[in-house]
Design an enzyme around this catalytic site. Structure first.
Site, PDB file in Angstrom:
ATOM      1  N   HIS A   1      -2.797  15.633 -25.923  1.00  0.00           N
ATOM      2  CA  HIS A   1      -2.694  14.247 -25.456  1.00  0.00           C
ATOM      3  C   HIS A   1      -3.918  13.400 -25.788  1.00  0.00           C
ATOM      4  CE1 HIS A   1       0.785  15.804 -23.418  1.00  0.00           C
ATOM      5  NE2 HIS A   1       1.033  14.651 -22.840  1.00  0.00           N
TER       6      HIS A   1
ATOM      7  N   ARG B   1      -5.046  21.022 -13.732  1.00  0.00           N
ATOM      8  CA  ARG B   1      -3.969  20.122 -14.163  1.00  0.00           C
ATOM      9  C   ARG B   1      -4.283  19.451 -15.501  1.00  0.00           C
ATOM     10  NH1 ARG B   1      -0.567  15.638 -10.610  1.00  0.00           N
ATOM     11  NH2 ARG B   1       0.621  14.826 -12.362  1.00  0.00           N
TER      12      ARG B   1
ATOM     13  N   HIS C   1       5.544   8.542 -27.790  1.00  0.00           N
ATOM     14  CA  HIS C   1       4.536   9.367 -27.114  1.00  0.00           C
ATOM     15  C   HIS C   1       4.645  10.833 -27.536  1.00  0.00           C
ATOM     16  CE1 HIS C   1       1.913  10.992 -24.069  1.00  0.00           C
ATOM     17  NE2 HIS C   1       2.894  11.713 -23.565  1.00  0.00           N
TER      18      HIS C   1
ATOM     19  N   LYS D   1       5.161  22.918 -14.699  1.00  0.00           N
ATOM     20  CA  LYS D   1       4.358  21.763 -14.291  1.00  0.00           C
ATOM     21  C   LYS D   1       4.162  21.742 -12.777  1.00  0.00           C
ATOM     22  CE  LYS D   1       3.469  16.906 -14.820  1.00  0.00           C
ATOM     23  NZ  LYS D   1       3.750  15.656 -15.553  1.00  0.00           N
TER      24      LYS D   1
ATOM     25  N   ARG E   1       0.812  -1.235   0.000  1.00  0.00           N
ATOM     26  CA  ARG E   1       0.000   0.000   0.000  1.00  0.00           C
ATOM     27  C   ARG E   1       0.841   1.278   0.000  1.00  0.00           C
ATOM     28  NH1 ARG E   1      -2.807  -3.699   3.137  1.00  0.00           N
ATOM     29  NH2 ARG E   1      -4.833  -4.263   2.252  1.00  0.00           N
TER      30      ARG E   1
ATOM     31  N   GLU F   1       6.843  17.878 -25.372  1.00  0.00           N
ATOM     32  CA  GLU F   1       6.326  18.271 -24.059  1.00  0.00           C
ATOM     33  C   GLU F   1       6.849  19.653 -23.659  1.00  0.00           C
ATOM     34  OE1 GLU F   1       4.010  16.811 -22.475  1.00  0.00           O
ATOM     35  OE2 GLU F   1       3.993  14.720 -23.101  1.00  0.00           O
TER      36      GLU F   1
ATOM     37  N   HIS G   1      -3.013  10.248 -27.580  1.00  0.00           N
ATOM     38  CA  HIS G   1      -3.264   8.922 -27.014  1.00  0.00           C
ATOM     39  C   HIS G   1      -4.128   8.088 -27.961  1.00  0.00           C
ATOM     40  CE1 HIS G   1      -2.507  10.259 -22.561  1.00  0.00           C
ATOM     41  NE2 HIS G   1      -1.400  10.152 -23.271  1.00  0.00           N
TER      42      HIS G   1
ATOM     43  N   GLU H   1      -5.746  16.218 -10.542  1.00  0.00           N
ATOM     44  CA  GLU H   1      -6.310  16.527 -11.857  1.00  0.00           C
ATOM     45  C   GLU H   1      -7.828  16.650 -11.828  1.00  0.00           C
ATOM     46  OE1 GLU H   1      -6.151  14.481 -16.121  1.00  0.00           O
ATOM     47  OE2 GLU H   1      -4.146  14.824 -15.333  1.00  0.00           O
TER      48      GLU H   1
ATOM     49  N   ASN I   1      -2.664  18.247 -20.563  1.00  0.00           N
ATOM     50  CA  ASN I   1      -2.943  17.235 -21.578  1.00  0.00           C
ATOM     51  C   ASN I   1      -3.145  17.827 -22.971  1.00  0.00           C
ATOM     52  OD1 ASN I   1      -3.026  14.701 -19.967  1.00  0.00           O
ATOM     53  ND2 ASN I   1      -4.659  15.773 -18.891  1.00  0.00           N
TER      54      ASN I   1
ATOM     55  N   LYS J   1       2.024  11.112 -11.333  1.00  0.00           N
ATOM     56  CA  LYS J   1       1.158  10.231 -12.109  1.00  0.00           C
ATOM     57  C   LYS J   1       1.917   8.941 -12.398  1.00  0.00           C
ATOM     58  CE  LYS J   1      -2.072  13.002 -14.823  1.00  0.00           C
ATOM     59  NZ  LYS J   1      -2.452  13.355 -16.208  1.00  0.00           N
TER      60      LYS J   1
END
Length: 363
Positions: A249, A242, A266, A228, A122, A186, A253, A238, A246, A144
């Site tokens: 993205h 935030r 990417h 960032k 955990r 990026e 994606h 997010e 993206n 992330k």
């Protein structure tokens, strides 16, 4: 620069942590050891990075019980099966809650290692040592973590912050040109979405940056991380602002998922996605043709694609985009540009304009 890195703090209360950016940091013990808690350390790397930097990092950890796990290299290995190989190694070696995982590699290694650290018992300590430009300016910062699924990219994961991010710009010396360009996507994104002055600086210095001028690269990484970190500090999970990170993205994606991971890097998919988002922003009346040319020109100077080179069915792309995490009740929400340096996330755009952009890029 040796021994005197730039230091940036990600301000998240009890979860705050430093980002160190400089040269030869991997040869200086304290940057790593100051953020290790127990005696058990596992370094996770891949078949490309491990031969280059694993020994250098391990030499700084002679007082710890250190083990290694070397993953195959590639986005296609960013899966639950790969994460399970890390769990197997941790359990077999009886790693406990005081253990530390070190991610040594690019974004895939960082995302997988972070997710393993978030999940094992955990949550255990982990440190990011990103070795690609893309991971240095983006994926290593902000917590992330996660893996891909056949039906969607990064759909399984957790928000889990590292104890430190150690960016040694010397690792870029061994990065190939295609991967370096992918990282620049990026970097350019930060300028487009909220920092017009930064974008102008990139434009003015793009040739020197692409020639890997160390001082310029260090500044570019610092300013990217700074942008960032400020957004993450306001919206760790997010729920709002935030999501602006993206930009490009959702389209990107969708491209990655439709073609299969690895066909486009990417950053390459994000570059095409930013061009698509800019085109939609123009059709929505917010950007000019001159703005589009400016964006496309900069992406091209960074040796990034701005069009889909292979044949793609528009329905397949839209279906893949509908699985994006920002979609709500089937409505594809996008980051669009009000102007260069000013962005918004919205589902309120003309579906006709959206379909026009998708059909123009798919062929």
């Amino acid at each position: 620069m040796t021994g005197h890195p730039k230091i940036l703090n990600v301000e998240l209360g009890s979860k705050s942590y430093p980002i160190f950016i400089g040269s030869e940091l991997l040869t200086q013990k304290s940057f790593i050891t100051d953020h290790i808690h127990g005696q058990q350390v596992m370094i996770v790397s891949n078949t490309t990075v491990a031969p280059l930097y694993l020994d250098q990092v391990a030499r700084q950890l002679d007082e710890y019980n250190v083990e290694f796990i070397i993953l195959p290299d590639g986005e296609q290995y960013k899966t639950l099966e790969t994460v399970n190989t890390i769990f197997d190694a941790l359990l077999k070696s009886k790693f406990d809650r005081t253990s530390t995982l070190i991610a040594l590699g690019g974004g895939v290694v960082g995302d997988i290692t972070g997710f393993a650290a978030a999940s094992y018992q955990r949550g255990i300590n982990f440190i990011q040592i990103p070795t690609t430009l893309l991971s240095q300016v983006d994926s290593s910062v902000g917590g992330k973590t996660g893996v891909n699924h056949d039906l969607g990219k990064n759909m399984i994961g957790a928000f889990f912050q590292p104890k430190a991010v150690i960016i040694d710009v010397n690792t870029l010396d061994t990065l190939n040109d295609r991967e370096f360009s992918a990282g620049m996507a990026e970097v350019i994104k930060y300028g487009l979405l909220g920092n017009a002055d930064f974008l102008s600086m990139i434009e003015e210095n793009i040739e020197l940056i692409m020639n890997r001028d160390k001082d310029l690269i260090t500044d570019v990484i610092f300013r990217s991380c700074e942008d960032k970190a400020q957004i993450v500090a306001l919206d760790e999970f997010e729920n709002g602002k935030r999501a602006l990170l993206n930009l490009g993205h959702t389209f990107g994606h969708g491209i990655e998922n439709t073609f299969g991971y690895g066909v486009y890097l990417h950053g390459e998919a994000v570059s095409i996605g930013m061009h698509m988002a800019a085109m939609l922003s123009m059709l929505e009346g917010d950007l000019s043709k001159e703005d589009i040319n400016r964006i496309q020109n900069l992406l091209s100077k960074a040796n990034l694609p701005t069009t889909i080179k292979k044949s793609m069915d528009s329905e397949s792309l839209i279906k893949a985009m509908s699985l994006d995490k920002k979609s709500i009740d089937g409505n594809i929400r996008l980051v669009l540009l009000k102007s260069i340096g000013d962005s918004l996330i919205t589902g309120s755009y003309s579906k006709e304009n959206f379909n026009t952009v998708v059909s123009n890029f798919c062929h």
